[in-house]
Scaffold this active site. Structure first.
Site, PDB file in Angstrom:
ATOM      1  N   GLY A 108      98.072   1.450  59.131  1.00 24.94           N
ATOM      2  CA  GLY A 108      98.728  -0.216  60.254  1.00 24.94           C
ATOM      3  C   GLY A 108      98.739  -1.388  58.877  1.00 24.94           C
ATOM      4  O   GLY A 108      99.832  -1.534  59.480  1.00 24.94           O
ATOM      5  N   CYS A 109      99.261  -1.008  58.187  1.00 21.61           N
ATOM      6  CA  CYS A 109     100.017  -2.115  56.952  1.00 21.61           C
ATOM      7  C   CYS A 109     100.584  -1.451  55.639  1.00 21.61           C
ATOM      8  O   CYS A 109     100.495  -0.541  55.106  1.00 21.61           O
ATOM      9  CB  CYS A 109      98.654  -3.158  56.662  1.00 21.61           C
ATOM     10  SG  CYS A 109      99.186  -3.996  55.726  1.00 21.61           S
ATOM     11  N   GLY A 110     101.629  -1.360  56.264  1.00 21.67           N
ATOM     12  CA  GLY A 110     103.403  -0.701  55.370  1.00 21.67           C
ATOM     13  C   GLY A 110     102.964  -1.670  54.062  1.00 21.67           C
ATOM     14  O   GLY A 110     103.620  -0.866  53.246  1.00 21.67           O
ATOM     15  N   CYS A 112     100.276  -3.015  52.788  1.00 20.22           N
ATOM     16  CA  CYS A 112      99.355  -3.265  51.597  1.00 20.22           C
ATOM     17  C   CYS A 112      99.562  -3.173  50.043  1.00 20.22           C
ATOM     18  O   CYS A 112     100.568  -1.977  49.857  1.00 20.22           O
ATOM     19  CB  CYS A 112      98.154  -2.543  51.893  1.00 20.22           C
ATOM     20  SG  CYS A 112      97.934  -2.612  54.015  1.00 20.22           S
TER      21      CYS A 112
END
Length: 272
Positions: A108-110, A112
């Site tokens: 969900g976190c591009g 990171c």
């Protein structure tokens, strides 16, 4: 090759009791992007269309500027995950160091793992003025058209999709992944491999529009972005600065139009 989905057992609990079920669930696998022997990123992704994903990621992250810079490519499976190995033409070492990222984190976190705030808000190319025009009706129907090209979603109800809308032809290509940004990278990679020009249509997303989705759209040079959900305020500002037309909440026969609305032909005097 690792399968993109698996059948997993569970218990379905309903008002009339519970019973055993087997559900098709999307797989998540760590995929390392390796350039000339050095790992530059590790992403959790659905293990399908991996060459599309790796090429799209390399292009949208600025690791390469065109497919012609790839001398060779291979997919190598390991017990712990998969390597997507690029061998590049010329000396790209300085560029790779400038863009080096180590991104092992949730899908969900591009963003990171990036190592500076400047990387998070990196400059993106300006998508120049074009003669592209898309009818409002096509924009309103775009996410429904994309929905018809999501076989993995039909089986799992757990993945995102990104598609390419060509005016007059509908959504002509789509890719799926558990990560919305991975799905877009797969689409961009598939288009690069097929020689399809992103400037001739619109990207269509099943997700919200975050900063990274606009950044990737700008890096690909696509002038229109259509999404089923909302943009963030910063993503909208970046789209405005990058020259990208942004249509959000595209569902149920309508949409909201933000940033550079002139590419959408609605006949309304306040849009032209």
């Amino acid at each position: 090759m690792v399968r993109p989905l698996r059948s997993m057992p569970g218990l379905a609990v309903q008002g009339d009791g519970r019973h055993e079920v087997a559900r098709a669930l999307p797989e998540e696998t760590p995929v390392a992007i390796v350039m000339d022997g050095s790992t530059v990123a590790v992403m959790m992704t659905t293990p399908g269309d991996l060459e599309d994903f790796a090429l799209g990621f390399a292009l949208t992250e600025g690791l390469i500027s065109s497919r012609s810079e790839v001398a060779d490519f291979e997919i190598v499976e390991h017990a712990a995950g998969i390597e997507a190995r690029f061998w590049l033409t010329g000396d790209r070492s300085a560029a790779l160091k400038a863009r080096r990222r180590a991104m092992l984190g949730p899908v969900g976190c591009g963003l990171c793992g990036i190592d500076s705030l400047e990387q998070a808000l990196r400059p993106v190319p300006l998508v120049g003025a074009s003669a592209l025009r898309i009818a409002a009706g096509e924009v309103a129907r775009a996410t429904d058209a994309l929905r018809a090209l999501q076989p993995l979603h039909d089986q799992t109800r757990a993945v995102h999709a990104a598609g390419f809308l060509r005016p007059g032809a509908g959504v002509v290509l789509a890719r799926e992944d558990v990560g919305r940004h991975n799905a877009l990278d797969k689409l961009i990679g598939a288009m690069a491999r097929a020689g399809t020009d992103p400037r001739c249509g619109a990207f269509v997303l099943t997700s919200r529009v975050s900063v990274e989705m606009v950044q990737k759209t700008a890096m690909a040079g696509c002038p229109v972005l259509i999404a089923v959900s909302a943009p963030t305020a910063r993503a909208l500002r970046i789209a405005e600065d990058a020259g990208i037309t942004l249509a959000a909440f595209a569902r149920a026969g309508g949409f909201d139009l933000y940033a550079h609305p002139e590419r959408i032909t609605t006949g309304a005097s306040d849009v032209a």
